[in-house]
Write a protein that holds these residues in place. Structure first.
Motif, short mmCIF file in Angstrom:
data_model
loop_
_atom_site.label_atom_id
_atom_site.label_comp_id
_atom_site.label_asym_id
_atom_site.label_seq_id
_atom_site.Cartn_x
_atom_site.Cartn_y
_atom_site.Cartn_z
N LYS A 241 6.27 6.26 -2.51
CA LYS A 241 6.09 7.65 -2.12
C LYS A 241 7.42 8.32 -1.77
O LYS A 241 8.40 7.67 -1.44
N THR B 283 1.38 4.71 -7.53
CA THR B 283 0.28 4.57 -6.57
C THR B 283 0.77 4.13 -5.18
O THR B 283 0.06 4.29 -4.20
N TRP B 284 1.98 3.55 -5.10
CA TRP B 284 2.43 3.04 -3.81
C TRP B 284 3.84 3.48 -3.39
O TRP B 284 4.16 3.48 -2.20
N GLU C 259 -0.98 -2.88 -14.46
CA GLU C 259 -2.42 -2.57 -14.43
C GLU C 259 -2.96 -2.40 -15.85
O GLU C 259 -2.29 -1.83 -16.71
N LYS D 11 5.65 10.22 -13.63
CA LYS D 11 4.24 10.04 -13.26
C LYS D 11 3.62 8.85 -13.99
O LYS D 11 2.59 8.32 -13.58
N GLU E 241 0.82 -1.21 0.00
CA GLU E 241 0.00 0.00 0.00
C GLU E 241 0.85 1.26 0.00
O GLU E 241 0.44 2.30 -0.52
N ASN E 242 2.04 1.16 0.58
CA ASN E 242 2.91 2.33 0.69
C ASN E 242 4.35 1.88 0.92
O ASN E 242 4.60 0.95 1.69
N ASN F 20 2.18 0.58 -12.13
CA ASN F 20 1.39 1.10 -11.01
C ASN F 20 2.27 1.69 -9.90
O ASN F 20 1.78 2.00 -8.81
#
Length: 409
Positions: free
Chosen positions: A336, A333-334, A149, A343, A115-116, A330
């Motif tokens: 950071k 999205t995770w 994805e 991007k 998730e991160n 993807n």
């Protein structure tokens, strides 16, 4: 491997990993894990699904075969079985990867959705959080790849369509579309192969060509087109190799522009290196386009309840729509607090130097050069981390010996 903040008696919600954390158990994750192990470095692979190579196992169609000969699709340290055909099937490739994981005793932690992930400057390590645990390590290897994805484009009116709409990630066989009129959006390798498969099951595919596309024969003179290109590139510039490939393609396949398949101005290899857009290696779809069994359509203007309106003014009815619109990374999205990736989820530094970032961050499988690029990344990463690993282990051993000597006096 250590633990912290133990909850419920036995289950830690925080794990310290001595070696690298690898995110993704596809070919890239397996390759780098095996190379690390060969260099004496342990690792932990986190995989969001319940199997290795989940893209291949869960999101590919049944008729898929490798587009390149098997010698170009091996990952380091273990080749394909000798009895495999020149172009292995999807199921053979999966069995090869499963044997590879077993051979190197690679046991990913499955159903761990990252998730991160962020570098903690205070402790000098990466914190990787999943739904039920936090993993901490000095090194983080991103191996989720360029195709994590599905890309689902926005097409006006598609929500009104009465029939089935699926992405190729959910398509298995043309038998599900028998005798149907099917709109296939996209003309890359997937769009071509799905259209070919639909024809085998008596469906009528209409393939939307939204952009220019290079189509090459899979083989030239009985030799893999890719193999010919790789050999020529050792001796002559890419622009001349592209000219040769296009000359032979035009001779063997004919002028594809007459079929509504316009070629880009940039050559196929140069375009692949610059943008990642892969040329189509024809395995039979082009002959069906020439025969009129696969209809080539211009871009879609709008989807209606019963079908589609096209840019050239045509309007057709369809029973189903298949989106052969590809995949994307993807990573944004995770991952950071890091500007190593764009991007779009690709390394900012181009191949062959995009495998290493700062603070122990590494990437494998983002080269736009398939498994050959993965292999290069995996070998570089393993050597680099192994050098650091030996220094750390050497320092710990030296410190331990100093303590032992001090207390023995």
């Amino acid at each position: 491997m250590g633990s912290c903040n133990v909850e419920d008696g036995n289950q830690p919600n925080c794990l310290w990993i001595d070696g690298p954390i690898i995110v993704g158990a596809g070919p890239s994750g397996l390759a780098v894990s095996a190379c690390l192990k060969e260099n004496g470095v342990s690792s932990v692979i986190l995989e969001r699904n319940d199997c290795i190579a989940s893209l291949w196992q869960l999101k590919t169609y049944d008729c898929l075969k490798l587009h390149l000969p098997k010698q170009f699709c091996e990952i380091p340290l273990l080749g394909f079985p000798e009895d495999f055909p020149k172009y292995p099937t999807k199921h053979q490739f999966i069995s090869y990867l499963e044997s590879y994981a077993e051979h190197f005793s690679i046991k990913p932690k499955f159903k761990q959705i990252v998730e991160n992930a962020e570098f903690d400057h205070v402790i000098g390590a990466w914190r990787v959080k999943t739904q039920d645990c936090e993993y901490i390590s000095k090194w983080l290897i991103v191996a989720t790849g360029e195709n994590a994805e599905a890309v689902v484009p926005e097409i006006q009116g598609i929500e009104k369509f009465d029939g089935t709409v699926v992405h190729t990630s959910s398509y298995k066989s043309g038998s599900d579309f028998k005798n149907q009129r099917v709109l296939v959006v996209g003309c890359g390798n997937s769009g071509m192969e799905v259209s070919l498969d639909l024809c085998r099951h008596n469906a009528t595919p209409h393939m939307v060509v939204r952009n220019t596309v290079h189509i090459l024969p899979r083989e030239m003179f009985g030799i893999s087109t890719f193999e010919i290109a790789m050999t020529l590139l050792k001796w002559i510039p890419v622009t001349l190799v592209d000219k040769f490939l296009l000359m032979v393609a035009n001779f063997t396949l004919g002028n594809t522009e007459r079929l509504g398949l316009r070629r880009p101005k940039t050559g196929p290899i140069e375009l692949k290196n610059a943008t990642g857009k892969t040329p189509v290696l024809d395995v039979g779809a082009l002959s069906l386009i020439k025969a009129g069994k696969i209809k080539v359509m211009e871009g879609v203007r709008e989807i209606s309840r019963k079908g589609a309106k096209f840019m050239d003014g045509q309007e057709r009815e369809f029973d189903s729509i298949i989106l052969a619109t590809g995949y994307k990374s993807n990573v944004p999205t995770w991952l950071k607090g890091c500007d190593f990736f764009t991007k779009e989820g690709m390394p900012r530094t181009a191949f062959p130097n995009g495998w290493k970032g700062e603070n122990g961050l590494y990437t494998v499988g983002f080269t736009r050069r398939g498994i050959l690029g993965t292999n290069s990344d995996a070998l570089y990463i393993a050597r680099d981390i192994a050098d650091q690993w030996r220094l750390i282990k050497g320092s710990k051993k030296h410190l331990q010996q100093s303590h032992e000597k001090q207390y023995s006096m």
